[in-house]
Design a protein around this motif. Structure first.
Motif, PDB file in Angstrom:
ATOM      1  N   MET A   1       0.801  -1.159   0.337  1.00 51.35           N
ATOM      2  CA  MET A   1       0.091  -0.091   0.201  1.00 51.35           C
ATOM      3  C   MET A   1       0.805   1.153   0.280  1.00 51.35           C
ATOM      4  N   PRO A   2       0.313   2.093  -0.791  1.00 53.82           N
ATOM      5  CA  PRO A   2       1.436   3.418  -1.165  1.00 53.82           C
ATOM      6  C   PRO A   2       0.961   4.263  -0.284  1.00 53.82           C
ATOM      7  N   VAL A   3       2.080   5.540   1.053  1.00 51.09           N
ATOM      8  CA  VAL A   3       1.737   5.802   1.625  1.00 51.09           C
ATOM      9  C   VAL A   3       0.917   6.923   1.478  1.00 51.09           C
ATOM     10  N   ASP A   4      -0.615   7.617   1.145  1.00 48.80           N
ATOM     11  CA  ASP A   4      -1.435   8.319   0.530  1.00 48.80           C
ATOM     12  C   ASP A   4      -1.173   9.761   1.324  1.00 48.80           C
ATOM     13  N   LEU A   5      -0.617  10.486   0.472  1.00 48.73           N
ATOM     14  CA  LEU A   5      -0.846  11.931   1.495  1.00 48.73           C
ATOM     15  C   LEU A   5      -1.509  13.009   0.475  1.00 48.73           C
ATOM     16  N   ARG A   6      -1.973  12.439  -0.413  1.00 48.66           N
ATOM     17  CA  ARG A   6      -3.046  13.771  -1.316  1.00 48.66           C
ATOM     18  C   ARG A   6      -4.153  13.981  -0.975  1.00 48.66           C
ATOM     19  N   SER A   7      -4.788  13.389   0.351  1.00 46.02           N
ATOM     20  CA  SER A   7      -5.912  14.412   0.890  1.00 46.02           C
ATOM     21  C   SER A   7      -5.932  13.509   1.780  1.00 46.02           C
ATOM     22  N   ASP A   8      -7.273  13.677   3.483  1.00 47.37           N
ATOM     23  CA  ASP A   8      -7.678  13.546   4.439  1.00 47.37           C
ATOM     24  C   ASP A   8      -8.702  13.166   3.967  1.00 47.37           C
TER      25      ASP A   8
ATOM     26  N   ARG B   1      -8.186  12.274  18.214  1.00 48.23           N
ATOM     27  CA  ARG B   1      -7.154  11.723  17.738  1.00 48.23           C
ATOM     28  C   ARG B   1      -6.017  12.556  16.993  1.00 48.23           C
ATOM     29  N   LEU B   2      -6.853  13.633  16.006  1.00 48.76           N
ATOM     30  CA  LEU B   2      -6.292  14.654  14.986  1.00 48.76           C
ATOM     31  C   LEU B   2      -4.681  15.011  15.557  1.00 48.76           C
ATOM     32  N   ALA B   3      -4.864  15.611  16.598  1.00 48.52           N
ATOM     33  CA  ALA B   3      -3.650  15.787  17.172  1.00 48.52           C
ATOM     34  C   ALA B   3      -2.597  15.310  17.090  1.00 48.52           C
ATOM     35  N   ASP B   4      -2.664  13.336  16.737  1.00 48.56           N
ATOM     36  CA  ASP B   4      -1.438  12.648  16.022  1.00 48.56           C
ATOM     37  C   ASP B   4      -1.079  13.136  14.745  1.00 48.56           C
ATOM     38  N   ASP B   5      -2.027  13.161  13.804  1.00 50.24           N
ATOM     39  CA  ASP B   5      -1.941  13.889  12.977  1.00 50.24           C
ATOM     40  C   ASP B   5      -1.076  14.776  12.294  1.00 50.24           C
ATOM     41  N   HIS B   6      -1.625  15.864  13.418  1.00 49.76           N
ATOM     42  CA  HIS B   6      -0.694  17.488  13.459  1.00 49.76           C
ATOM     43  C   HIS B   6       0.766  17.619  13.467  1.00 49.76           C
ATOM     44  N   VAL B   7       0.410  16.279  14.276  1.00 52.78           N
ATOM     45  CA  VAL B   7       2.529  15.817  14.780  1.00 52.78           C
ATOM     46  C   VAL B   7       2.973  15.261  13.851  1.00 52.78           C
ATOM     47  N   HIS B   8       2.264  14.466  12.907  1.00 55.03           N
ATOM     48  CA  HIS B   8       3.158  14.022  11.886  1.00 55.03           C
ATOM     49  C   HIS B   8       3.363  14.734  11.024  1.00 55.03           C
ATOM     50  N   ALA B   9       2.395  16.116  10.559  1.00 54.25           N
ATOM     51  CA  ALA B   9       2.447  16.732   9.436  1.00 54.25           C
ATOM     52  C   ALA B   9       3.857  17.635  10.244  1.00 54.25           C
ATOM     53  N   GLN B  10       3.945  18.283  11.160  1.00 51.20           N
ATOM     54  CA  GLN B  10       5.324  18.886  11.884  1.00 51.20           C
ATOM     55  C   GLN B  10       6.353  17.746  11.066  1.00 51.20           C
ATOM     56  N   ARG B  11       6.222  17.094  11.855  1.00 56.62           N
ATOM     57  CA  ARG B  11       7.665  15.676  11.416  1.00 56.62           C
ATOM     58  C   ARG B  11       8.013  15.669   9.874  1.00 56.62           C
TER      59      ARG B  11
ATOM     60  N   GLY C   1       6.315   5.161  -3.969  1.00 56.52           N
ATOM     61  CA  GLY C   1       5.648   4.250  -3.207  1.00 56.52           C
ATOM     62  C   GLY C   1       4.554   5.581  -2.059  1.00 56.52           C
ATOM     63  N   VAL C   2       4.889   6.501  -2.707  1.00 56.82           N
ATOM     64  CA  VAL C   2       4.537   8.137  -1.868  1.00 56.82           C
ATOM     65  C   VAL C   2       3.632   8.814  -2.750  1.00 56.82           C
ATOM     66  N   LEU C   3       1.993   8.943  -1.910  1.00 59.21           N
ATOM     67  CA  LEU C   3       1.330   9.904  -3.322  1.00 59.21           C
ATOM     68  C   LEU C   3       1.242  11.578  -2.618  1.00 59.21           C
TER      69      LEU C   3
ATOM     70  N   GLU D   1       2.689   6.572  12.065  1.00 59.80           N
ATOM     71  CA  GLU D   1       4.638   6.977  11.759  1.00 59.80           C
ATOM     72  C   GLU D   1       5.510   6.197  10.786  1.00 59.80           C
ATOM     73  N   ALA D   2       4.899   4.782  10.744  1.00 55.70           N
ATOM     74  CA  ALA D   2       6.069   5.183   9.578  1.00 55.70           C
ATOM     75  C   ALA D   2       5.640   4.538   8.256  1.00 55.70           C
ATOM     76  N   GLY D   3       4.738   5.277   8.516  1.00 52.20           N
ATOM     77  CA  GLY D   3       4.454   6.478   6.610  1.00 52.20           C
ATOM     78  C   GLY D   3       5.147   7.333   6.771  1.00 52.20           C
ATOM     79  N   VAL D   4       4.610   7.699   7.492  1.00 55.92           N
ATOM     80  CA  VAL D   4       5.108   9.188   7.841  1.00 55.92           C
ATOM     81  C   VAL D   4       6.786   9.044   7.992  1.00 55.92           C
ATOM     82  N   ALA D   5       7.490   8.018   8.089  1.00 56.46           N
ATOM     83  CA  ALA D   5       9.004   8.298   8.171  1.00 56.46           C
ATOM     84  C   ALA D   5       9.320   7.403   7.054  1.00 56.46           C
ATOM     85  N   HIS D   6       8.708   6.396   5.872  1.00 52.31           N
ATOM     86  CA  HIS D   6       9.004   6.296   4.637  1.00 52.31           C
ATOM     87  C   HIS D   6       8.611   7.295   3.744  1.00 52.31           C
ATOM     88  N   ALA D   7       7.982   8.678   4.220  1.00 53.15           N
ATOM     89  CA  ALA D   7       7.564   9.102   3.356  1.00 53.15           C
ATOM     90  C   ALA D   7       8.722  10.162   3.304  1.00 53.15           C
TER      91      ALA D   7
END
Ligand SMILES: Cc1ncc(COP(=O)(O)O)c(C=O)c1O
Length: 344
Positions: A1-8, A251-261, A300-302, A321-327
């Motif tokens: 599965m690709p890491v899909d960052l095109r949209s939420d 849990r949106l707070a996790d998404d914000h941490v990932h975006a900051q990373r 594998g990153v969209l 987290e693993a998806g963010v690290a790959h991206a």
């Protein structure tokens, strides 16, 4: 599965959400008889400190239902030039509501109060009367920026002084609420109409609501039907939304941490200011957005190329987290390769 960052919007319902959908009690919502839809509408209206809400199939429809209940043909909407309601909804306000718009560029959707005040035109005479100001919070193309509550209060004052309405495109108001800690009803009470989406960061498969007073929501039901948005046993979708409201806001707070990373990792390349990333959207200016998006896809990153130089990444519940690290690995490698090629 690709890491899909095109949209939420790409999230899939969780097993628990699917169970809630399967258990839904349903009826015909056009007859007002779907218990799950009625419950969802009441819960969301209360969350935002309003009397009523109407369930719509999309955020675009919720925005257009709101706009058409605020003003009729010949009126004008004021908003920033990147606002979804006028720029990315196929011209619906003009096409279906006869409402024109006057827009101007802003930084991240922050409407300057003096500019708004100067743009408002009263009715009468030949000038196009302003019917409403629309604010987008968080702002999609503005990189998910939160519009501060103090700014919103000033806009409310101006709207009251000049006798016009204020609309909130709150597709991602949940992210603003989690980032700034402002209660949802404080946002809601400043606006005449609010649209919210359940199918973005909250992870429901379908569904948005237009929230307002009883009278406007009743008028909104007619507009929704006219636009083809009257749904029947929609409780299956409403239960997905109710599940999302109970379990997916904090849990949106996790998404914000990932975006900051992501933003911090990409900032050294001088393409984005990490401090601009306040919620779940990262916007980058790059020399060739399309080329970078195509190269990232191969690994594998969209990501979305929103213009020749504009790249957007959106974090959400289906990226861990693993998806963010790959991206981060893929994008920093492509960006540094691009920098080296430019230097040689
Ligand atoms: C700020 C904003 N408003 C409204 C919408 C429209 O939502 P939909 O795609 O459900 O029509 C979007 C979609 O991305 C959005 O970002």
């Amino acid at each position: 599965m690709p890491v899909d960052l095109r949209s939420d919007t790409v999230t899939r319902p969780t097993p628990e959400m699917r169970e809630a959908m399967a258990r839904a009690e349903v009826g015909d919502d056009v007859y007002g008889e779907d218990p799950a839809v009625n419950a969802l509408e009441n819960e969301v209206a209360e969350l935002f400190g309003h009397e009523a809400a109407v369930f719509c199939p999309s955020g675009s429809m919720a925005n257009q239902v709101a706009v058409q209940t605020l003003g009729g043909p010949g009126g004008e909407l004021l908003c920033d030039s990147d606002a979804h309601v006028v720029t990315f909804e196929g011209g619906a306000a003009a096409a279906y509501g006869g409402i024109s718009s006057r827009t101007w560029p802003t930084r991240g959707g922050h409407l300057d109060v003096d500019t708004v005040a100067a743009f408002i035109r009263p009715g009468g005479g030949y000038a196009v009367p302003t019917v409403a100001i629309a604010v987008e919070n968080t702002h999609n193309l503005g990189g998910g920026r939160v519009i501060p509550i103090a700014k919103l209060r000033r806009l409310r004052e101006i709207a009251d002084e000049r006798g016009i309405a204020l609309h909130l495109d709150g597709a991602r108001i949940w992210n603003a609420h989690v980032a700034d800690g402002v209660p949802l009803h404080e946002y809601g009470e400043l606006f005449d109409t609010v649209s919210v989406c359940l199918s973005k960061g909250l992870g429901a498969p379908v569904g948005s609501l237009m929230i307002s007073n009883r009278e406007r929501v009743a008028a909104g039901r007619v507009v929704r039907k006219r636009l083809g948005g009257g749904m029947r046993q929609a409780g299956i979708l409403a239960e997905a939304g109710r599940h999302a409201l109970r379990h997916h806001i904090a849990r949106l707070a996790d998404d914000h941490v990932h975006a900051q990373r992501l933003a911090e990792a990409l900032a050294p390349y001088g393409v984005c200011e990490a401090s601009d990333t306040q919620t779940n959207i990262v916007v980058l200016t790059v020399p060739d957005a399309g080329g970078l998006a195509a190269a990232a896809r191969e690994e594998g990153v969209l990501v979305s190329a929103l213009g020749p130089n504009l790249l957007r990444m959106v974090t959400h519940m289906d990226v861990d987290e693993a998806g963010v690290a790959h991206a981060v690995k893929v994008l920093t490698s492509l960006l540094s390769r691009g920098e080296r090629a430019a230097e040689s």
